[in-house]
Scaffold this motif. Structure first.
Motif: not given
Ligand code: NAP
Length: 326
Positions: A50-52, A212-217, A222-226, A257-261
């Motif tokens: 689904i992430y296509q 979503s370990p950093l608090g979502n995408n 507001t992300k928890i990381v902030d 599984i943190p996401k980052s680009v």
């Protein structure tokens, strides 16, 4: 320090504890992100049909296997999408994912949601008024789980598991088949500690992966990381707030599984620190201060899924419950 620890699943296979998420990683960004991650030492990549963006993820695999990493040293997860829950559709969906990723097998294949959609080409088929996702009320999670069990028995996939399953969902598939999922991938971070699932998973030897370990995408929240409370702890370690959140999940035994680009973040998220107990407690108590937050509730999507998956307040009034085959 990168520990790159692996954890052993209930089927004997090993999962690297830190992985790279790829949801909402755009085409044009995701191949680079995966390549950077693998070169930085990541050995676990989390994907989904689904992430296509799996074809592009596959380009990164082509560039890095075997020059940077041997295929057998990489752990690749993907997920069966809701429109292919009918047992007779599962193998073709799996093969489509393999083809997109350019791989001969997956290390882990998950049922993405305990929710079946009407089958067909549309990934999110809609009701007549276009407001809701069109659900398939006949196919149960047990039916779909049996098809994954078959894939594994035939040697096509190394490990099988589920995602977004509650303890009741897990009970249903285990009781019906005698096969315990190796993994349940769930939303988990300091505002959603998932204590009931942690205790249940421990008792059944099911590994939990925290998404979503950093608090979502999801945009706009507001992300928890902030949160300043997390930065405060990070300062003590001269680290990034994201490293604190990854370390928090690791201390709870999850794979994370943190996401980052973003190249620098991909690298720093993998650069692990070990939280002292007092700091772990500080991060854990965020939940008591701020209350529970679950970011990912399909009843609130557009089009919405008219189903109560988690028993959340936002799901009250949903017409359907998860079809557990009973
Ligand atoms: N099974 C499921 O239903 C499900 C649901 C959701 C997610 N997942 C999986 O879990 C993965 C992670 O979850 P997620 O994508 O929802 O959210 P996440 O990893 O908690 O957060 C991603 C967001 O944090 C940012 N970020 C990354 N590193 C950072 C850092 N060091 N400092 C500050 N911000 C940082 C990213 O920005 P940049 O990319 O711009 O750096 C992105 O905006 C997904 O990608 C997917 O693979 C699975």
């Amino acid at each position: 320090m990168s520990l790159n620890k692996t954890l052993t699943l209930n089927d004997g296979n090993k999962i690297p504890q830190i992985g790279l998420g790829t949801w909402l990683s755009k085409p044009g960004e995701v191949a680079n992100a995966v390549e950077v991650a693998i070169k930085a030492g990541y050995r676990h990549i989390d994907c989904a049909l689904i992430y296509q963006n799996s074809t592009e993820v596959g380009e990164a695999f082509k560039k890095t296997i075997p020059s940077v990493v041997k295929r057998e040293d990489l752990f690749v997860t993907s997920k069966l999408w809701n429109n292919a829950h009918k047992p007779e559709l599962v193998e073709a969906a799996y093969n489509e994912t393999l083809q997109e990723l350019g791989l001969e097998y997956l290390d882990l294949y998950l049922i993405h949601w305990p929710v079946a959609f009407k089958d067909g080409k549309d990934l999110v088929p809609k009701s007549e008024d276009g407001k809701q996702a069109a659900l398939d009320r006949q196919t149960s999670i047990v039916d779909t789980w049996k098809a994954l069990v078959k894939l594994q028995k035939e040697g096509k996939v190394k490990s099988i598991g589920v995602s977004n399953f509650t303890t009741d969902d897990l009970d249903a598939v285990i009781n019906a088949t005698g096969v315990t999922p190796a993994v349940n991938q769930i939303e988990a971070h300091p505002l959603l500690p998932q204590d009931d699932l942690v205790a249940y998973a421990k008792s059944k030897n099911i590994h939990l992966t925290a998404y979503s370990p950093l608090g979502n995408n999801l945009n706009g929240k507001t992300k928890i990381v902030d949160y300043p409370q997390v930065s405060e702890v990070a300062k003590k370690y001269n680290a990034d707030p994201a490293q604190v959140l990854v370390a928090w999940g690791v201390k709870r035994g999850y794979s994370v599984i943190p996401k980052s680009v973003t190249e620098s973040r991909i690298k720093s998220n993998f650069d692990q620190l070990e939280l002292k107990d007092e700091d772990y407690e500080k991060v854990t108590s965020l939940y008591k201060e701020l209350g529970k937050v679950r970011f990912n509730v399909p009843k609130t999507y557009v089009p919405f899924w008219d189903i109560d998956i988690f028993g959340e307040e936002a799901e009250q009034g949903a017409t359907y419950k998860v079809n557990r085959g009973n």
